[in-house]
Write an enzyme that holds these catalytic residues in place. Structure first.
Site, short mmCIF file in Angstrom:
data_model
loop_
_atom_site.label_atom_id
_atom_site.label_comp_id
_atom_site.label_asym_id
_atom_site.label_seq_id
_atom_site.Cartn_x
_atom_site.Cartn_y
_atom_site.Cartn_z
N PRO A 16 4.14 -11.00 -2.39
CA PRO A 16 4.78 -12.33 -1.91
C PRO A 16 5.61 -13.09 -3.34
CG PRO A 16 2.47 -12.35 -2.08
CD PRO A 16 2.78 -10.79 -2.29
N GLN A 71 1.26 -15.71 4.01
CA GLN A 71 0.25 -16.09 2.93
C GLN A 71 0.09 -17.85 2.94
OE1 GLN A 71 0.92 -16.37 -1.32
NE2 GLN A 71 -0.48 -14.79 -1.52
N CYS A 101 -2.19 -18.17 -7.58
CA CYS A 101 -0.98 -18.96 -8.18
C CYS A 101 -1.28 -19.85 -9.47
CB CYS A 101 -0.31 -19.81 -7.07
SG CYS A 101 1.00 -20.88 -7.68
N GLY A 202 1.07 -5.52 -10.18
CA GLY A 202 1.61 -5.99 -11.39
C GLY A 202 2.22 -4.60 -12.29
N ASP A 203 3.70 -5.16 -12.73
CA ASP A 203 4.28 -4.23 -13.70
C ASP A 203 4.95 -2.97 -13.32
OD1 ASP A 203 3.57 -6.36 -15.44
OD2 ASP A 203 1.93 -5.34 -16.21
N ARG A 225 8.39 -7.96 -8.89
CA ARG A 225 9.70 -8.13 -9.70
C ARG A 225 10.36 -6.75 -9.53
NH1 ARG A 225 6.72 -10.21 -14.74
NH2 ARG A 225 5.40 -8.86 -14.01
C1 FMN Z 1 9.20 -15.30 -8.60
C2 FMN Z 1 7.74 -15.04 -8.34
C3 FMN Z 1 7.33 -15.73 -7.26
C4 FMN Z 1 5.83 -15.34 -6.78
N1 FMN Z 1 5.34 -16.03 -5.89
C5 FMN Z 1 4.14 -15.77 -5.37
C6 FMN Z 1 3.57 -16.32 -4.21
O1 FMN Z 1 3.95 -17.05 -3.61
N2 FMN Z 1 2.23 -15.64 -3.74
C7 FMN Z 1 1.57 -15.07 -4.46
O2 FMN Z 1 0.38 -14.65 -4.30
N3 FMN Z 1 2.15 -14.16 -5.53
C8 FMN Z 1 3.31 -14.81 -5.84
N4 FMN Z 1 4.03 -14.07 -6.92
C9 FMN Z 1 3.04 -12.90 -7.94
C10 FMN Z 1 3.63 -11.70 -7.29
O3 FMN Z 1 3.12 -11.49 -6.02
C11 FMN Z 1 2.86 -10.20 -8.05
O4 FMN Z 1 1.33 -10.32 -7.82
C12 FMN Z 1 3.15 -10.58 -9.47
O5 FMN Z 1 4.69 -10.86 -9.69
C13 FMN Z 1 2.95 -9.05 -10.40
O6 FMN Z 1 3.48 -7.91 -9.84
P1 FMN Z 1 4.98 -7.60 -10.20
O7 FMN Z 1 4.78 -7.19 -11.60
O8 FMN Z 1 5.32 -6.33 -9.56
O9 FMN Z 1 5.82 -8.65 -10.20
C14 FMN Z 1 5.15 -14.41 -7.62
C15 FMN Z 1 5.66 -13.85 -8.55
C16 FMN Z 1 7.01 -13.94 -9.07
C17 FMN Z 1 7.72 -13.19 -10.19
#
Ligand code: FMN
Length: 333
Positions: A16, A71, A101, A202-203, A225
């Site tokens: 999300p 969510q 969050c 993550g990552d 991301r």
């Molecule tokens: C722009 C942005 C918005 C996000 N919004 C939410 C959200 O609404 N709810 C949530 O549980 N995590 C949110 N996250 C966290 C992501 O779901 C994820 O756990 C986090 O970015 C790490 O994963 P990644 O490295 O693959 O991005 C957000 C992350 C980003 C970058």
């Protein structure tokens, strides 16, 4: 891979992301394959219970997105239970609780990651929700609030006992925000400790990393991301996991994705009380996506600047065509 009675066609999912993973984006990513679950942007339990239009908009989804998880965030067990019933009434397959969050606007209301600081309260929220609905209730958390409070392993067990059907863990603390790196060892340890499925997050920005993480002991991988940079990453990970080479993504494919996204956003229902016009809202959406989508592209910063300067949808389309399919312009001169 299964969450409660909900079967997922793949262990890879779009994480999300508020402001990014709207219904149109989720559908487009899903159409490219490899995506076992989509999760909406976080939705306020308070707004759902009060029936606020803008809140309901964030919770909207289409049939092609199934299985879909909505969510919600909030810290009050009764309101979260009522919001879960609304989500169930909307036909969602799963209701997920945001306990990750770190943004003060959310965390100060005893919601988001600040719930991790009150594990008993967090468990009460899950308990109230699981008693109120039949659909699976899941939890997305971080490693903890800060380095001194890395309590995800304990909280994971508590929410499992309270009836949660799955957990997702982003292996960073709230204090870290997005600095440092996600602790996947912690995530694997949690997966080992609980009986319910655990997603790690993550990552992962390359499909190989997604496959590696899956093999590290988790049941599924949430990609955030990485999907914004490369919407084909889940399909590529699925191919690699099956022992096939990952598909190539051409410049043309990348341009087509953005044009399709614009077309789909044109058909979205938007809250009429918005301060901006529908077209301006789309331009802003494309700007937000471009800040991720252009990372790692040759001349990506030029594209980002051009998209930021676009004032209309026609300009936006022209910039995209010009960047991704320059041959088209050569033919026209
Ligand atoms: C722009 C942005 C918005 C996000 N919004 C939410 C959200 O609404 N709810 C949530 O549980 N995590 C949110 N996250 C966290 C992501 O779901 C994820 O756990 C986090 O970015 C790490 O994963 P990644 O490295 O693959 O991005 C957000 C992350 C980003 C970058």
């Amino acid at each position: 891979m299964q969450i409660g009675s909900v079967k997922l066609p793949s262990p890879f999912a779009i994480a999300p992301m508020a402001g990014m993973t709207d219904s149109a984006f989720r559908r487009l990513v899903k159409r490219h394959g490899g995506c076992g679950l989509v999760v909406t942007e976080m939705v306020s339990s308070e707004g759902l219970v009060r029936g606020i239009d803008r809140t309901l908009e964030y919770a909207e989804y289409t049939e092609e997105e199934r299985p879909i998880s909505i969510q919600i965030f909030g810290g009050d067990p009764d309101k979260m239970a009522a919001a879960a019933q609304i989500v169930e009434g909307m036909g969602a397959d799963i209701v997920d609780v945001n306990m990750g969050c770190p943004v003060p606007k959310i965390a100060k209301h005893n919601a988001g990651c600040s719930l991790m600081r009150e594990p008993e309260q967090a468990a009460s929220v899950i308990n109230a929700m699981t008693r109120a609905v039949k659909i699976p209730v899941t939890v997305k958390m971080r490693a903890g609030w800060n380095d001194a409070e890395r309590n995800a392993p304990r909280l994971a067990k508590m929410v499992e006992d309270a009836g949660a059907a799955a957990i997702a863990v982003h292996g960073r603390t709230a204090a870290q925000s997005y600095s440092g790196s996600a602790d996947w060892e912690l995530v694997a340890r949690i997966a080992d400790d609980v009986r319910i499925p655990v997603f790690g997050s993550g990552d992962c920005v390359e499909p190989e990393q997604i496959v590696d993480k899956l093999r590290s002991g988790v049941d599924g991988v949430l990609v955030g991301r990485g999907v914004l940079r490369n919407p084909w990453i889940l399909a590529q990970a699925e191919e690699l996991a099956a022992g096939r080479p990952a598909r190539d993504v051409t410049l043309d494919d990348r341009g087509r994705f953005l044009l399709d996204y614009i077309d789909m956003l044109k058909h979205e229902r938007v809250d009429e009380t918005r301060a901006t016009s529908h077209d301006k809202w789309i331009v802003n959406k494309l700007r937000a996506l471009a800040s991720w989508y252009t990372k790692g592209l040759d001349n990506g910063s030029h594209l980002r600047t051009a998209i930021n300067s676009a004032g209309s949808l026609d300009q936006l389309r022209e910039i995209i065509l010009n960047f991704f399919s320059p041959a088209r312009f050569v033919l026209h001169v």
